[in-house]
Design an enzyme around this catalytic site. Structure first.
Site, mmCIF file in Angstrom:
data_model
loop_
_atom_site.group_PDB
_atom_site.id
_atom_site.type_symbol
_atom_site.label_atom_id
_atom_site.label_comp_id
_atom_site.label_asym_id
_atom_site.label_seq_id
_atom_site.Cartn_x
_atom_site.Cartn_y
_atom_site.Cartn_z
ATOM 1 N N ARG A 270 10.612 17.028 -1.558
ATOM 2 C CA ARG A 270 11.103 16.288 -2.730
ATOM 3 C C ARG A 270 12.051 17.131 -3.574
ATOM 4 O O ARG A 270 13.010 16.601 -4.138
ATOM 5 C CB ARG A 270 9.926 15.810 -3.568
ATOM 6 C CG ARG A 270 9.217 14.668 -2.871
ATOM 7 C CD ARG A 270 8.041 14.200 -3.667
ATOM 8 N NE ARG A 270 7.513 12.977 -3.112
ATOM 9 C CZ ARG A 270 6.252 12.608 -3.188
ATOM 10 N NH1 ARG A 270 5.382 13.387 -3.803
ATOM 11 N NH2 ARG A 270 5.845 11.477 -2.664
ATOM 12 N N GLY B 299 5.496 3.589 -1.952
ATOM 13 C CA GLY B 299 5.430 2.263 -2.577
ATOM 14 C C GLY B 299 6.807 1.707 -2.890
ATOM 15 O O GLY B 299 7.059 0.508 -2.694
ATOM 16 N N GLY C 116 4.499 8.543 2.424
ATOM 17 C CA GLY C 116 4.079 9.932 2.513
ATOM 18 C C GLY C 116 3.439 10.312 3.835
ATOM 19 O O GLY C 116 3.768 11.345 4.423
ATOM 20 N N LYS D 122 -5.332 0.496 5.560
ATOM 21 C CA LYS D 122 -5.729 -0.864 5.173
ATOM 22 C C LYS D 122 -4.625 -1.877 5.354
ATOM 23 O O LYS D 122 -3.456 -1.591 5.117
ATOM 24 C CB LYS D 122 -6.103 -0.870 3.692
ATOM 25 C CG LYS D 122 -7.312 -0.061 3.369
ATOM 26 C CD LYS D 122 -7.478 -0.049 1.884
ATOM 27 C CE LYS D 122 -8.696 0.748 1.474
ATOM 28 N NZ LYS D 122 -8.683 0.942 0.023
HETATM 29 P P1 AMP Z 1 -2.208 4.492 4.010
HETATM 30 O O1 AMP Z 1 -2.354 5.345 2.778
HETATM 31 O O2 AMP Z 1 -2.820 3.138 3.889
HETATM 32 O O3 AMP Z 1 -0.792 4.472 4.561
HETATM 33 O O4 AMP Z 1 -3.103 5.185 5.109
HETATM 34 C C1 AMP Z 1 -2.885 6.484 5.586
HETATM 35 C C2 AMP Z 1 -4.197 7.025 6.052
HETATM 36 O O5 AMP Z 1 -4.737 6.165 7.023
HETATM 37 C C3 AMP Z 1 -4.099 8.387 6.685
HETATM 38 O O6 AMP Z 1 -4.702 9.326 5.826
HETATM 39 C C4 AMP Z 1 -4.876 8.226 7.991
HETATM 40 O O7 AMP Z 1 -5.791 9.280 8.207
HETATM 41 C C5 AMP Z 1 -5.643 6.938 7.778
HETATM 42 N N1 AMP Z 1 -6.013 6.287 9.030
HETATM 43 C C6 AMP Z 1 -5.223 5.969 10.065
HETATM 44 N N2 AMP Z 1 -5.952 5.461 11.079
HETATM 45 C C7 AMP Z 1 -7.233 5.451 10.679
HETATM 46 C C8 AMP Z 1 -8.460 5.064 11.295
HETATM 47 N N3 AMP Z 1 -8.486 4.558 12.517
HETATM 48 N N4 AMP Z 1 -9.593 5.216 10.597
HETATM 49 C C9 AMP Z 1 -9.567 5.733 9.342
HETATM 50 N N5 AMP Z 1 -8.444 6.109 8.707
HETATM 51 C C10 AMP Z 1 -7.286 5.978 9.373
#
Ligand code: AMP
Length: 415
Positions: free
Chosen positions: A34, A396, A373, A217
């Site tokens: 950054r 975001g 990120g 999610k």
């Molecule tokens: P997000 O902040 O929603 O973009 O999610 C990113 C995070 O999702 C990362 O820290 C990953 O470790 C987590 N992630 C990806 N796949 C999985 C999984 N199968 N189970 C749990 N966490 C996950």
């Protein structure tokens, strides 16, 4: 006004940057992407004979002074990168004298803007349900304006180069722009580049267009997934959200991460993809682990038949092939969110397969945009940052821009 047209000589520029860099427990910067991102703008102003007042937030101090989030920790790094000593103003709202004393070529870094609740403009210490909340919110909006006016008073012109916070209507990212006329406010180079990259993806889309949405999610990505549905040919949904889809279809997912209140949403997304003729690619197999740990035992199992006590932490080999096939031959690619828990070295294969396929498609002429990120951390971890077209500094903000929303930080300058 644009940064290339403005005459900075003899002027003071207040520049909003995103210096929200990760620090280790000793306050050392672990990733300076950054800071490097803002350098072209900062150097341009200095080289033109302007003086710089740099402002940023760091972390989430929630309106209170917290040394853990002090920007003092990065003064040396910024000095080194700019090649000039950087002065520090320990209170961003009381920096008038330090700003007034700045000479051309000099630099002043203000302390973390978010040490003041006025930066974000949300009332503190009062519950939304409280009958006095609305009055507190109104009062806070007024103090936010006063805070922005104070910051504006330090400088002759305002430059916003903080794409990462462009989707926030904060004092330093949007409200401050009201205190400068159109000839004295502009976007910085990083911001212009980011806007251009989003434009490359959204206008005049070259098909096939493959979007890869991962992460933990589905709920946080639903806006963009729905928006992309009208544009993409292939939509890969991966990472933790895989298991919400698997469960929604009656699958067994063991201990895998799942949003039980989003099962209907998952089915709805599947139906929409079908109706619109979008090739929706979901994981069919996964690497399941018996604990959420890099050292857990693993086995490859169907993503809809995970044994009790096990959880899917990465995409399996069959799924990796399907991902690569949907990426290969694409002319436009957007990737946000990893395909597994890539922070654990043993669960990077799915994300690595995606990164490799993107690199190959890019070599063949695709425009690939990576944002958020975690996907950026992923591509950096694999040492492949130079093999994609553009890496966005926004998480975001990028998603909201691609959803087609107007970003307040950009609207405040461009109208
Ligand atoms: P997000 O902040 O929603 O973009 O999610 C990113 C995070 O999702 C990362 O820290 C990953 O470790 C987590 N992630 C990806 N796949 C999985 C999984 N199968 N189970 C749990 N966490 C996950």
């Amino acid at each position: 006004m644009t940064i290339d047209n403005y005459k900075f000589a003899g002027k003071k520029a207040i520049v909003r940057v995103d210096f929200n860099v990760p620090l280790d427990e000793n306050g050392k910067i672990t990733d300076d992407t950054r800071i490097r991102g803002a350098l072209p703008t900062l150097k341009k102003i200095l080289n033109d004979g302007g003086a710089l007042i740099i402002m940023s937030h760091m972390g989430k101090p929630k309106g209170k002074v917290n040394p853990k989030f002090s920007l003092k920790q990065i003064v040396d790094a910024v000095s080194e990168k700019l090649g000039v000593p950087v002065q520090f103003a320990p209170d961003c709202a009381k920096a008038a004298d330090a700003a007034a004393a700045l000479k051309p070529g000099e630099v002043l870094l203000l302390e973390n803007l978010r040490f003041y609740p006025e930066e974000e403009g949300k009332p503190v210490g009062i519950d939304k349900e409280d009958p006095a909340y609305e009055a507190a919110k109104k009062a806070m909006k007024e103090s936010q304006k006063a805070f922005a006016k104070t910051l504006a008073s330090y400088a002759d012109c305002y430059v916003n180069d903080a794409f990462g916070t462009a989707h926030r209507k904060h004092a330093s990212t949007a409200v401050i722009a009201d205190y400068f006329d159109a000839d004295n406010k502009m976007l910085g180079y990083l911001m212009e580049k980011e806007v251009q990259a989003v434009d490359n993806v959204l206008s005049d889309i070259k098909h096939p267009f493959t979007a890869i949405m991962g992460g933990s999610k589905v709920s946080t990505k639903i806006g963009i997934i729905e928006n992309l549905m009208d544009k993409v040919d292939n939509l890969i949904l991966c990472g933790g959200m895989t298991y919400t889809f698997a469960k929604a279809q009656g699958g067994k997912i063991g201990n895998s991460i799942c949003e039980d209140d989003k099962l209907d949403l998952a089915l709805d997304i599947m139906a929409k993809a079908k109706a619109k003729g979008v090739n929706l690619v979901l994981g069919t197999d996964c690497v399941a682990a018996d604990a959420f740990s890099n050292d857990a035992h693993t086995q490859v199992v169907p993503a809809n038949n995970i044994p009790d006590g096990w959880e899917g932490l990465d995409a399996g080999p069959e799924t990796q092939k399907a991902f690569a096939a949907a990426i290969k031959g694409a002319k436009t690619i957007l990737w946000n969110g990893p395909a597994g828990v890539f922070e654990f070295d043993n669960f990077t294969a799915g994300s690595r397969a995606i990164a490799q396929a993107i690199a190959e498609a890019t070599k063949e002429g695709a425009f690939s945009l990576i944002g958020g990120g975690d996907s950026v951390a992923c591509i950096n971890k694999f040492g492949m940052a130079d093999q994609v077209s553009y890496i966005s500094t926004g998480g975001g903000a990028l998603l909201e821009a691609i959803e087609g929303k107007v970003l307040p930080g950009i609207a405040a300058i461009k109208g």
